[in-house]
Design an enzyme around this catalytic site. Sequence first.
Site, PDB file in Angstrom:
ATOM      1  N   GLU A  61      15.999  16.021  34.731  1.00  0.00           N
ATOM      2  CA  GLU A  61      14.728  15.203  35.463  1.00  0.00           C
ATOM      3  C   GLU A  61      15.542  13.831  36.100  1.00  0.00           C
ATOM      4  O   GLU A  61      15.255  12.703  37.292  1.00  0.00           O
ATOM      5  CB  GLU A  61      13.007  15.489  35.218  1.00  0.00           C
ATOM      6  N   HIS A 130       3.151  23.070  34.853  1.00  0.00           N
ATOM      7  CA  HIS A 130       3.189  23.459  36.630  1.00  0.00           C
ATOM      8  C   HIS A 130       2.252  24.202  37.380  1.00  0.00           C
ATOM      9  O   HIS A 130       2.522  24.250  38.578  1.00  0.00           O
ATOM     10  CB  HIS A 130       4.030  25.008  36.045  1.00  0.00           C
TER      11      HIS A 130
END
Lengths: 325, 330
Positions: A61, A130
């Site tokens: 990321e 998440h």
Amino acid sequence: MMRKITMREALNEALFEEMERNKNTLCFGEDVGYIGGIFGVTRGLQEKFGKERVWDTPIAECTIVGAALGMAITGLVPIAEMQFADFMAVAFDEVHNKLGKWRYMHGGKFEVPVTLRLPIGISGGAGPEHSQSPQALFVHSQGLYVVIPSNPRDAKGLLKQAIRDPNPVLFFEHKKLYEVKGEVEEEEFLIPFGKAAVKKQGTDVTIVATALQVTTALEAAELLEKDNISVEVIDPRTLVPLDTDTIFESIKKTGRLVIVHEDPKRGGTGAEIAALVAEELLFDLEAPIKRVAGPDVPIAQNIHLEKYYVPSVEDIIEAVKETLD
Amino acid sequence: MALSKYDKDLLLDLYRTMLTSRRFDQELIRLLHDGKVGGFHHSGQGHEAIAAGICASLEDKDYLFYHHRGCNQQISKGISLEGIYADFLGRVDGTTGGLGSGIVHHVDPDKGILGQSGTIGESYILAAGVGYSIKYRGTDQVCVAFNGDGATAREVFHGGINWVGLYNLPVIYVIENNLLASSLHFQNSHSLKEGGSLADRADSYDVPSFVVDGNDVLAVYEVAKEAIARARNPKERRRCTLIEAMTYRYRGHFEGDSAEYMDKDVIEEWRENRDPLDNYRKKLLDSGTFNEKDLTKLEKEVDDTIKNAIAKAEASPIPGRDRIFEGLYA
């Protein structure tokens, strides 16, 4: 011509149109290429525009965001996806210290046209890492725009605007809205940042809600009508910049404010709105400001517990009634 | 290689660049001691040959990410001296238009100088994006990112070099290995095989690498020239390179650092016997390429340039409060 499409389709159309419009626009992230994203938003793009413009990056990321910045300051228009907005925590330095500050700290000599697409929200037992809605963290950052659509039409117009904007834009997409259908015209349109939508007019109480909670707030407002309580529902659409004019105008009329969001209450996106209203309009208020928000605990991974995190129609009705007591 | 093989202008330019970098830094430290410069300054004295040797083969169109000890790198890439002095002095005519320079953010897009990340090593991933941009646009530009040895311990080193290798990008990573990461000694910062180098790490990414004497400007020049030419050519199997240049620093991590972790005898040894400027100057004279008069003339020119740059920078005004609200959004 209006037609009904899902928010996923609306976002997908926006990406197709903007990539067609500017050949320097690229689209990348984890699984966005071959399979078209785990939520299917980038479906078909790689087939149409090729692997150089639409590709699957390594699971990294920091590098996705850092590379997007490098591309943006050398002539490209990157659209990167964090598979889940929660992963922004991995790339926090790149987002908070770099994306929003690169232009400023280097004397305003660059444009940083980066769009980060960020799926948020509680949606099917995905647990504490998440399911989050971390936009408040970035409302606090400098130099970023924070966009959070609640329906297909806004999603399309705002995403097109984000891609064309010369500044970094964090674009938060609630996962439960991907399947939701709404009217979107076939003709091209853009939606400017900093312009709230009044979703329903009313005179007694103002509700400011974002993302999925706009729908919940509208449902609550409809039920409250039956009790002769007239609710105005405002969707800011962008948290930075925030359309305080529209919000303040409404509160001057109603004298009451309920803020609804899925992210946790403490330091959440509603805190800033409440503070602004308290600073500017305290004496226009007839009742204390109410916040209906997620609880200040991590989101449990048990699907049976999820409902306790999401503001419900009943929660909103109760809060509205409290402001009228 | 014998000095006679080189273009005389190049030989003199390398000396001028290194000397300008050294004199710039010495004068900057004087300004610091005079109380005219605030914030942190990371002196690059002792490292000058690396930047000069690398940047000699770069053009304005090529991109540079310098690092915190990076004035040498910007000077070698052609940044305006008065511009960076004005930054350090907090003046409006600085390269950042008055935002100053405590932890550097000097910039010059026209010279390809893209700035600096205040968090160590981030240029590994930014350069990966710039490399992708060059490759996508199909130009023959190159992106060079300088870092210290400490930054290779950061997570983004892996992320960046993995992209650069995976997509075969025209990126050159330069490690100025001065054997110190802030106060941490090299052997306490990196897990390496016995006798191994940081450059070895590049092998596993299929990124060509070199270890070079960073205090020998011509050695650096040769290695960089090959790497830069290879980066420019899209037909090359590998356009990316990692260059580890061995050196040592003469001063603490930042000005004001008492540097107790450094051995004074070691610093003295590098200064006395391995100084990149002294040794190169001697080489120029011994080879008969230039005489004392040639070099003295150049040294006087450099001193004048520095003096003029400081005077111009000091004449520029300090910005007011309004400045902090300018330039956030485009």
